[in-house]
Scaffold this active site. Sequence first.
Site, PDB file in Angstrom:
ATOM      1  N   HIS A  17       0.796  -1.063  -0.042  1.00  0.00           N
ATOM      2  CA  HIS A  17       0.111  -0.028  -0.020  1.00  0.00           C
ATOM      3  C   HIS A  17       0.950   1.253   0.060  1.00  0.00           C
ATOM      4  O   HIS A  17       1.464   1.528   1.005  1.00  0.00           O
ATOM      5  CB  HIS A  17      -1.109   0.158   1.195  1.00  0.00           C
ATOM      6  CG  HIS A  17      -1.870   1.272   1.307  1.00  0.00           C
ATOM      7  ND1 HIS A  17      -3.376   0.854   1.344  1.00  0.00           N
ATOM      8  CD2 HIS A  17      -1.694   2.415   1.056  1.00  0.00           C
ATOM      9  CE1 HIS A  17      -4.005   2.163   1.341  1.00  0.00           C
ATOM     10  NE2 HIS A  17      -3.153   3.058   1.052  1.00  0.00           N
ATOM     11  N   HIS A  19       1.419   5.524  -1.511  1.00  0.00           N
ATOM     12  CA  HIS A  19       1.369   6.451  -2.513  1.00  0.00           C
ATOM     13  C   HIS A  19       2.473   7.242  -2.930  1.00  0.00           C
ATOM     14  O   HIS A  19       3.261   7.562  -2.322  1.00  0.00           O
ATOM     15  CB  HIS A  19       0.486   7.658  -1.566  1.00  0.00           C
ATOM     16  CG  HIS A  19      -0.958   7.277  -1.068  1.00  0.00           C
ATOM     17  ND1 HIS A  19      -1.954   7.512  -1.485  1.00  0.00           N
ATOM     18  CD2 HIS A  19      -1.104   6.444   0.159  1.00  0.00           C
ATOM     19  CE1 HIS A  19      -2.885   6.783  -0.962  1.00  0.00           C
ATOM     20  NE2 HIS A  19      -2.439   6.221   0.147  1.00  0.00           N
ATOM     21  N   LYS A 103      -9.205  -0.201  -6.020  1.00  0.00           N
ATOM     22  CA  LYS A 103      -9.247   0.359  -4.656  1.00  0.00           C
ATOM     23  C   LYS A 103     -10.789   1.250  -4.603  1.00  0.00           C
ATOM     24  O   LYS A 103     -11.047   1.955  -5.376  1.00  0.00           O
ATOM     25  CB  LYS A 103      -8.099   1.564  -4.661  1.00  0.00           C
ATOM     26  CG  LYS A 103      -8.092   2.485  -3.497  1.00  0.00           C
ATOM     27  CD  LYS A 103      -7.594   1.599  -2.083  1.00  0.00           C
ATOM     28  CE  LYS A 103      -7.750   2.236  -0.880  1.00  0.00           C
ATOM     29  NZ  LYS A 103      -6.659   3.102  -0.417  1.00  0.00           N
ATOM     30  N   HIS A 140     -10.428   1.140   1.699  1.00  0.00           N
ATOM     31  CA  HIS A 140     -10.340   2.179   2.652  1.00  0.00           C
ATOM     32  C   HIS A 140     -11.369   1.972   3.913  1.00  0.00           C
ATOM     33  O   HIS A 140     -12.630   2.241   3.350  1.00  0.00           O
ATOM     34  CB  HIS A 140     -10.349   3.573   2.117  1.00  0.00           C
ATOM     35  CG  HIS A 140      -9.778   4.661   3.147  1.00  0.00           C
ATOM     36  ND1 HIS A 140      -8.795   5.172   3.459  1.00  0.00           N
ATOM     37  CD2 HIS A 140     -10.683   5.009   4.344  1.00  0.00           C
ATOM     38  CE1 HIS A 140      -8.737   5.937   4.258  1.00  0.00           C
ATOM     39  NE2 HIS A 140      -9.944   6.014   4.914  1.00  0.00           N
ATOM     40  N   HIS A 178      -4.743  -0.612   5.553  1.00  0.00           N
ATOM     41  CA  HIS A 178      -4.219   0.255   6.986  1.00  0.00           C
ATOM     42  C   HIS A 178      -5.152  -0.083   8.160  1.00  0.00           C
ATOM     43  O   HIS A 178      -5.656   1.207   8.396  1.00  0.00           O
ATOM     44  CB  HIS A 178      -3.835   1.516   6.500  1.00  0.00           C
ATOM     45  CG  HIS A 178      -4.924   2.305   5.827  1.00  0.00           C
ATOM     46  ND1 HIS A 178      -6.239   2.247   5.784  1.00  0.00           N
ATOM     47  CD2 HIS A 178      -4.736   2.867   4.399  1.00  0.00           C
ATOM     48  CE1 HIS A 178      -6.999   2.929   5.051  1.00  0.00           C
ATOM     49  NE2 HIS A 178      -6.161   3.233   4.101  1.00  0.00           N
ATOM     50  N   ASP A 252       1.568   2.782   3.610  1.00  0.00           N
ATOM     51  CA  ASP A 252       0.602   3.882   3.457  1.00  0.00           C
ATOM     52  C   ASP A 252       1.629   5.261   3.489  1.00  0.00           C
ATOM     53  O   ASP A 252       0.849   6.029   3.779  1.00  0.00           O
ATOM     54  CB  ASP A 252      -0.637   4.128   4.173  1.00  0.00           C
ATOM     55  CG  ASP A 252      -1.670   5.009   3.622  1.00  0.00           C
ATOM     56  OD1 ASP A 252      -1.704   5.184   2.600  1.00  0.00           O
ATOM     57  OD2 ASP A 252      -2.452   5.330   4.809  1.00  0.00           O
TER      58      ASP A 252
HETATM   59  O1  DOR Z   1      -3.590   9.724   5.555  1.00  0.00           O
HETATM   60  C1  DOR Z   1      -4.087   9.325   4.280  1.00  0.00           C
HETATM   61  N1  DOR Z   1      -3.362   9.842   3.352  1.00  0.00           N
HETATM   62  N2  DOR Z   1      -4.869   8.430   4.166  1.00  0.00           N
HETATM   63  C2  DOR Z   1      -5.358   7.989   2.878  1.00  0.00           C
HETATM   64  O2  DOR Z   1      -6.214   7.345   2.821  1.00  0.00           O
HETATM   65  C3  DOR Z   1      -4.810   8.839   1.606  1.00  0.00           C
HETATM   66  C4  DOR Z   1      -3.530   9.405   1.913  1.00  0.00           C
HETATM   67  C5  DOR Z   1      -3.195  10.465   0.922  1.00  0.00           C
HETATM   68  O3  DOR Z   1      -3.331  10.047  -0.445  1.00  0.00           O
HETATM   69  O4  DOR Z   1      -2.455  11.281   1.260  1.00  0.00           O
HETATM   70 ZN    ZN Z   2      -3.498   5.108   1.581  1.00  0.00          ZN
END
Ligand code: DOR
Ligand code: ZN
Length: 352
Positions: A17, A19, A103, A140, A178, A252
């Site tokens: 997971h 970003h 997702k 999520h 998460h 995450d």
């Molecule tokens: O804290 C988070 N940041 N939770 C999420 O689900 C998305 C993520 C983000 O893309 O910044």
């Molecule tokens: Zn995330």
Amino acid sequence: MSDTPNSLTIRRPDDWHLHLRDGAMLKAVLPFTARQFGRAIIMPNLKPPVTTVDQAKRYAAEIRDALPEGSTFQPLMTCYLTDGADPDEIARGHEEGVFTAVKLYPAHATTNSAHGVTDLDKVAGVLERMQRIGMPLLVHGEVTDQDVDIFDREAVFIDRVLAPLLKRYPELKVVFEHITTEEAADFVSADASGRLGATITAHHLVINRSHIFAGGIRPHLYCLPIAKRERHRLALRRAATSGAAPFFLGTDSAPHPVTAKESACGCAGVFTAPTAVEVYAQVFAEEGALDRFEAFASLNGPRFYGLDPNPDTITLDRTGQTVPDIVLSADGDAVLPFRSGERLDWRLVPES
Ligand code: DOR
Ligand code: ZN
């Protein structure tokens, strides 16, 4: 702990997971992940979100272009589920090997989720098709009802959304992303079918909700789902360090410019990528569970996704290291890593 070894070699882990963003931010953060992990599940919440096979192909190419020379890191792409999603497009993406998973963001649950799903009935056709072709749904897990207290949104999601979803689609593979609560850890542990997994972040193993307010408000520890009480952190540590099959590593890691975090309305996201594997290793060492670290970091995820573990290994040693103070992107944004400037016990041994 005198019986903690000074070095540890495990199969190369994966991040289930992640970003990465795009553009200059992608270029700044990707090398940290590629240094540690063989593969990562790439979150699709870009602006605009990744909803088509073509967009995912272009994004994957951008990621590959941003990799350090010689890196064999593999991005595993996901499709952002919207109310209007086309089952044929998603199935085609899976068949072509472009989309590993889908997702599900409940609309308005978190960062860039405005295009998320407003009603699961609207995506019934997609979920049925995914169930048939064995394509995982990554969830999520928070209700978006503002009347539900923010610290209860995950536990309420289990009863209101996740349990009914699993009942309605008895063969659908689901990852509860998460997880942050004892309720979630217990719910996932209780499922014996093997089709329900959960990722656990490094930061939720380290902080509880009091840390967000220690001496003042600490925006860099704010993420969604938000960190909960200490009893939940301890339950997550038990789940992760158990080595049990449904639990696997997912950072995450979610970089945001400092200016977007330190604001009257700061964004959610903790940037753990620079030293993720070392933070996890420290947790496992503290719990006397280093012998189960490989299962959590490198074996359980691939097994859930039907993939082989990575063929190579990484070595960590107890030389320790200091987490970078700041990471800068080429367009001038600064991002603060989790535990910025602090000392960690473990270090990933650089490849020669
Ligand atoms: O804290 C988070 N940041 N939770 C999420 O689900 C998305 C993520 C983000 O893309 O910044
Ligand atoms: Zn995330």
